[in-house]
Design a protein around this motif. Structure first.
Motif, short mmCIF file in Angstrom:
data_model
loop_
_atom_site.label_atom_id
_atom_site.label_comp_id
_atom_site.label_asym_id
_atom_site.label_seq_id
_atom_site.Cartn_x
_atom_site.Cartn_y
_atom_site.Cartn_z
N PRO A 69 -6.94 11.31 -18.26
CA PRO A 69 -6.35 11.03 -19.58
C PRO A 69 -7.37 11.13 -20.71
O PRO A 69 -7.01 11.46 -21.84
CB PRO A 69 -5.81 9.61 -19.44
N CYS A 73 -6.84 13.73 -23.83
CA CYS A 73 -6.79 13.19 -25.18
C CYS A 73 -7.80 13.88 -26.09
O CYS A 73 -7.45 14.30 -27.20
CB CYS A 73 -7.06 11.68 -25.14
N THR A 93 -8.47 3.42 -23.14
CA THR A 93 -8.70 4.42 -22.11
C THR A 93 -10.20 4.64 -21.90
O THR A 93 -10.69 4.58 -20.78
CB THR A 93 -8.01 5.75 -22.48
#
Length: 113
Positions: A69, A73, A93
């Protein structure tokens, strides 16, 4: 930015998956696959342990290539690394990585644009 600093700040030059790829070391691939399988609670095979680096051209592990992730991103935002993101300080994150790896956080500060 140092080419082998990942989007999250981890130094890919210190990664055993990259080392195994660069030296074609199947014993090291087996070791990494076993460790990562235990750490992640999923089966990771030695065939999956091929990576040239998160931001480098070339092969990547399946996780780094399409599931991470953080990488998704940063690419989506057009950031060279998370260090270029204006909301890094509040990002949960990236916070998961930096909570367990102070060097990664320091790398982003050191190599920021």
């Amino acid at each position: 930015m140092k080419k082998f600093i990942a989007y999250c700040g981890i130094d890919c030059e210190k990664c055993d998956a990259r080392a195994a790829t660069r030296t074609n070391d199947n014993a090291l691939r087996e070791k990494v696959a076993k460790l990562w399988s235990e750490l992640n609670g999923v089966e990771i095979t030695s065939e999956m342990i091929n990576c040239e680096g998160c931001r480098a051209d070339g092969v990547k592990t399946p996780y780094c290539d399409s599931m991470c992730p953080i990488r998704k991103c940063a690419i989506g935002k057009g950031c060279e690394t998370c260090g270029d993101c204006p909301i890094i300080d509040g990002c949960q994150t990236i916070g998961m990585v930096h909570k367990n790896n102070a060097e990664a956080s320091d790398n982003l500060k050191t190599y920021k644009k």
